[in-house]
Structures are given as structure tokens and as C-alpha cells.
Design an enzyme around this catalytic site. Sequence first.
Site, PDB file in Angstrom:
ATOM      1  N   LYS A 199      34.506  40.607  28.455  1.00 23.08           N
ATOM      2  CA  LYS A 199      33.058  40.470  28.283  1.00 23.08           C
ATOM      3  C   LYS A 199      32.602  41.268  27.075  1.00 23.08           C
ATOM      4  CE  LYS A 199      30.269  40.292  31.904  1.00 23.08           C
ATOM      5  NZ  LYS A 199      29.841  38.893  32.031  1.00 23.08           N
TER       6      LYS A 199
HETATM    7  N1  PMP Z   1      32.375  33.539  33.116  1.00 24.94           N
HETATM    8  C1  PMP Z   1      31.532  34.147  32.258  1.00 24.94           C
HETATM    9  C2  PMP Z   1      31.479  33.702  30.846  1.00 24.94           C
HETATM   10  C3  PMP Z   1      30.705  35.202  32.723  1.00 24.94           C
HETATM   11  O1  PMP Z   1      29.866  35.810  31.878  1.00 24.94           O
HETATM   12  C4  PMP Z   1      30.765  35.591  34.072  1.00 24.94           C
HETATM   13  C5  PMP Z   1      29.882  36.685  34.574  1.00 24.94           C
HETATM   14  N2  PMP Z   1      30.474  37.940  34.458  1.00 24.94           N
HETATM   15  C6  PMP Z   1      31.673  34.932  34.924  1.00 24.94           C
HETATM   16  C7  PMP Z   1      32.466  33.907  34.402  1.00 24.94           C
HETATM   17  C8  PMP Z   1      31.849  35.389  36.334  1.00 24.94           C
HETATM   18  O2  PMP Z   1      32.540  36.613  36.325  1.00 24.94           O
HETATM   19  P1  PMP Z   1      32.381  37.674  37.502  1.00 24.94           P
HETATM   20  O3  PMP Z   1      32.707  36.941  38.752  1.00 24.94           O
HETATM   21  O4  PMP Z   1      33.408  38.695  37.214  1.00 24.94           O
HETATM   22  O5  PMP Z   1      31.004  38.183  37.468  1.00 24.94           O
END
Ligand code: PMP
Length: 306
Positions: free
Chosen positions: A151
Site C-alpha cells: 500500500k
Molecule cells: N485492494 C486494494 C487496492 C486495497 O486498497 C485494499 C484495502 N486495503 C484491499 C484490496 C483490501 O485489503 P485489506 O483487506 O487488507 O484491507
Amino acid sequence: MKELKIWMNGRLVPNEEAVLPVNSAAVFYATNVFEGLRAYWNPADEELYCFRLEEHFGRFRESMKMMRFTIPYSDEDLFQAVREVLAGNEVREDIHMHLVAYVLGAGMEATGPTGLYINPRRRGRLSNAGLRCCVSSWARTSDNAIPIRLKCGANYQNGRLALLQAKADGYDAPIFLNQRGEVAEGTGASFFMVRKGQIVTPPVTSDILESITRATLIEEICPNILGMEVVERDIARTELYVAEEAFFCGSGYEITPIVSVDRFPLGDGAVGPITERLLHAYMDIVRGEDKRYQSWRTPTYSAVTV
Ligand code: PMP
């Protein structure tokens, strides 16, 4: 409603004082990495429980490493900061937080000094009725161009363009294909579909974020609560149009149903039964009503360590 203060490098400050120098790499090149996570308020316990905090800290650390940041924080430091922002704002409601690490130095080669802020936000559910999605004409950025499995703020320009285009074209949200033309994910959420009775999601090699919610579904909720193993495989664009059900998942999105893609209704065009069951199972876990997963819920006000 009381404005929530931001925790910035050890101090709680109002929004307008949480500022960054324009010549920092953080501002000019979006040299930041972040985590988005939720803490759920439990009135009976008078406690806020962060969901899968350890996993968020782990990924935060991987993001800093892959983006070549100097990493000055231990998990204990991060937990302390989370507790300070919540306690300092006297948060007694469900809350979403962005933990953001950024590079204060100037120029492309700057790797530090690394700053940290935590922005607590009131964030409700995106949609219970289901999203009307489109396949974006913007391709998901390739992992060989910029690490998309982590991220970093810069990655989200890709999502921003796709979201704005989807909205301009009259949809609620886009679904990305990767550069190979296979389904990847949403702008801020992982993608799942139900096809021929199976729950299917793209593999982590398909240019997607390594999502914590995705892992929670694959490793625990689908096999052990629904009794359905998740199939991790490539998904072709046209499979989207004939899927029985689909949904996005993520820490922010939780489980958010999708009811149509490119105006093709999925199933009978309403929220599907498997999606509905997953949503309830997930919410029971994050809120602690399902008692089997307490180790995923970190109390923030009582004195514990991660
Ligand atoms: N894909 C993207 C591009 C995201 O920004 C997120 C949010 N964090 C997710 C998937 C879902 O990830 P997580 O379950 O770790 O929040």
C-alpha cells in the site's frame, strides 16, 4: 460532531496543523505508505477492538521495506501511537484509521527521515444494497512497474483514475483487469465471485494487494464457517457477466456486494445468498459475537501489548 484530531509524530493536532513541507518526497512524489484498518466499539466491554492489528503492522513494515524507507518504528511504537490517537480523541464509536508513513527528505533518492501520522475517520458502510460496477478501461498497474501488492499512496492514482471514470460513466465502482487482461481487484478492495457454486478469487500473483480480509475469507471464514473452499485462479473478463454473485472485501469495505457488472445483472440482480452469509459471518467476527476469533481483536484501552 466533534472533529477528530490527527496523531502526528507524537502530538495530537487539528487537521489544519497536520501539514507536510511541499519539498518533501512525501508531497512531491507521494512517497508514503499506509494501512487502513477499523476498530470496532463494544459498549458492553467499553472497549475499542482493532481488527487484525498485527497483520496490518506486518504489511505496513513490508510496504516500508519494499519502498526503501528507513524504518524507525517497532510494532510497540505503532501500537502506542494507535492507542494515543484513540484515547486522545476519546473515541467511543466504530472508527476507521489511516496509518501513514512518509519520507520527509527532498528528492527522488530520499529514504528518510520517516514521519508517521494516524488519521482517525468516521466511515460507515459503502453499500448494503450492492454496487453497480464496470470493467475499467484503465489496466491495473503491473507489479513489475511499482509493487502493487503493498500500500503506497502513489499506487492509488491508478485507482483514482478508474473510480472517477466509472463515476463519470454512471457506475458506482470499477473492477480492474491486470495487464494480462485478467480480473484483478477494485480500487480499494479485493474481488470475489461465485460461479457454478464455487467461491473464486484471483491469485496474489495477479497484480493485487495482499489483502488481510481476503486471507481471512480464504483461510478461515469460507472453509470453516461456510464449509466452502475458495478457488484461487485467474478470472476472465466475461466470467464476470455470468457470475451468480460477486463482492468486494477489505478492511474498509468489509464485505460489499456487487449486483451488476457492465449492466449485466448478477444472479437475479439482488445481493446473493453466499455474499449475505459471508457478510454476517465477517461482521460477527469483527464485533466479537463469534467468540472463536478473539486473538484477531486487539483491545486498545486496556493495557495489553500486541
Ligand atoms: N485492494 C486494494 C487496492 C486495497 O486498497 C485494499 C484495502 N486495503 C484491499 C484490496 C483490501 O485489503 P485489506 O483487506 O487488507 O484491507
